[in-house]
Design an enzyme around this catalytic site. Structure first.
Site, PDB file in Angstrom:
ATOM      1  CD  GLU A  17       7.083   2.606  -1.817  1.00  0.00           C
ATOM      2  OE1 GLU A  17       8.135   1.823  -2.401  1.00  0.00           O
ATOM      3  OE2 GLU A  17       7.176   3.278  -1.513  1.00  0.00           O
ATOM      4  CD  GLU A  69       0.584   0.351   2.927  1.00  0.00           C
ATOM      5  OE1 GLU A  69       0.642   1.839   3.092  1.00  0.00           O
ATOM      6  OE2 GLU A  69       1.560   0.198   3.079  1.00  0.00           O
TER       7      GLU A  69
END
Lengths: 343, 343
Positions: free
Chosen positions: A311, A168
């Protein structure tokens, strides 16, 4: 998970050419992979990370060290053409070096994103509502993002991924992640609220107050996990939940990277406890609430490098451990097979 | 190490598209790799593990849970043709799954080993002498094995290895490793003597006594590190020392796997303190003396999976972290390059 395959894997580990238990946590990982892939000789191959990006109305409360404009700029960075290949962010560089595929999903960024052939669009709204004041998402938006996450998981698995890493990016998204964790784990918000991208002491105290206010609205009930997710947000968390549910349904291994990913996993196991069998924790993340999440999920982190980027970077770093653990079960010989005494 | 490259790498890490410090320990690893490879954009490629096998006269004291015949049998296992490729041991399976090359060195196994094209022969004697009673090795044998280790390191580096992992196998070899650690670190033998392949309490107590007796012989002086190594053994430890010194001289990164490898590194930094710049610690190994070794070497382990196998397995598992850390420096964009605000 397949209990018979796990039992066979456990017995096989005890016969392999090494002192019993000498591969430590790798042995338990291998047994769990046998359960996921339903064979005592699992062979996971492709690794894919899906970076879901979303924005958060609560950013207006000043809970992050970075401006919201960073979210669309980072989506651009995930997709940018560079001399080394597609993407100039940490997840791109790390995934390239370890052979993992990267997918980029617009789960609800608060900006008009330029067209890009590799950008998967699934935004239901340009950023959630402010969870301090109102429900961050509607139930329809929530279901829409779960479906979008499931769809990209199917795409990645169809392209060969046996190990899926939900990742994310989204300025302020540790605020909904902390709110979800406090709510689902029944903990004081201060116990699960950390510095995110690096806020100072007074901003951290403010962030805790914002989360207290959000929970005090009593916008959802624990008996309704999707209601809790809609209430507190966010879109990329819903997308990661969809990825997890779909990957588990297709019997793939899922690496849960950090704290925001962990909040999606908490909703997931509240909805479907069997999901837990498919989850593998990457490293311990520097956010203070991560340990409480992992304890609840009964997952053991594989390393502690002090990562706090998100991420899916930690998940990509953990993937080789899964591939190696499976290889020991699949490719090591037993004492008998190798003619080694002492087994 | 190249201090200018390290400084440039440190400055570059601060500009890359992530919150400062968000990659945790990976950032320090990347900076150290910049020093090793003398560029702020290091690009290590090949990874090789060299498994040096040796036997130990001290095995006659009953310090191991396994018979000495396991050493030659495991050398056979490292080389055996299997359906998955060469070698049925843990290091073979893990290296295959992660793309690392495996070299097998007979550093002094106490048996006649059958010919095999992949077996590198360097034995000076079939097993060391019993360190409890006498010097385990002569100085000539020690130098011969150091040279043999250096030679195989040159071979691996010539074949493309930028990351070298000294590994070992040898029944009873945690006994000389503990003796070396106690001597070099000035610690009580009990503080650095563990269960090796898994001995019981009474064998552990006996192992400590054997080491006390070896040290009480006063067969060597701290001011002469090679004399200490010859005194306490063993051949595979000397070979690993040779690999480390050669790899550092050729400016390659060295991953120090476990406790036996760590004892070779202790001799190495006693001889040549600059060696330390080229060393990276893999995981924390389950042997109790490993932490004291790493503290002395000022190295931070990357994970704690409870491994206690040796063979270089932990080093192979750690290699992806080095490749990924280097990739962040080399391939991530800066805030300015990516057009991301907030840098």
């Amino acid at each position: 998970a397949d209990q018979l395959a796990m039992q066979a894997a456990r017995e096989r580990q005890a016969q392999l050419t090494k002192p019993p238990g000498a591969l430590g946590q790798l042995e338990e990982i291998s047994v769990r992979l046998a359960g996921v892939f339903r064979t005592p000789k699992p062979h996971p191959r492709g690794v894919a990370v899906v970076v879901a990006a979303g924005d958060h109305g609560v950013a207006a409360e000043g809970v992050s060290a970075f401006p919201q404009t960073v979210t669309p700029a980072m989506v651009g960075n995930f997709l940018l053409s560079t001399p080394a290949g597609a993407g100039g962010a940490a997840v791109n560089a790390i995934a390239r070096s370890l052979g993992a595929q990267v997918y980029v999903l617009d789960a609800g960024v608060a900006a008009e994103l330029p067209d890009h052939p590799q950008l998967i669009r699934a935004a239901a709204r340009r950023g959630t509502r402010n969870l301090r004041l109102e429900s961050a998402m509607t139930r329809e938006e929530t279901l829409s993002l779960i479906a979008a996450g499931a769809s990209v998981a199917r795409q990645a698995i169809g392209a060969g991924a046996d190990v899926l890493i939900p990742g994310e990016m989204g300025i302020a998204n540790t605020t909904p992640a902390s709110a979800l964790s406090a709510k689902l784990l029944g903990l004081n918000p201060a116990a699960v609220t950390g510095r995110g991208t690096g806020v100072d002491d007074s901003t951290l105290a403010h962030k805790v107050e914002v989360i207290r206010d959000a929970l005090a609205r009593r916008g959802s009930q624990l008996s309704d996990p999707l209601g809790v997710l809609a209430d507190l947000g966010g879109y990329e968390i819903a997308a990661m939940l969809g990825m997890m549910l779909q990957a588990a349904a297709l019997k793939r291994a899922i690496i849960v990277d950090g704290f925001v990913e962990g909040s999606a996993a908490l909703i997931g196991v509240a909805l479907a406890p069997a999901l837990r069998d498919y989850l593998f924790a990457a490293g311990l993340c520097a956010e203070i609430g991560h340990r409480a999440q992992l304890d609840h999920l009964k997952l053991t982190p594989m390393f502690d490098l002090g990562l706090r980027l998100g991420e899916g970077t930690g998940g990509v770093l953990a993937a080789p451990f899964l591939l190696a653990a499976a290889a020991t079960l699949r490719e090591m010989l037993t004492f008998e097979e190798a003619g080694v005494p002492g087994g």
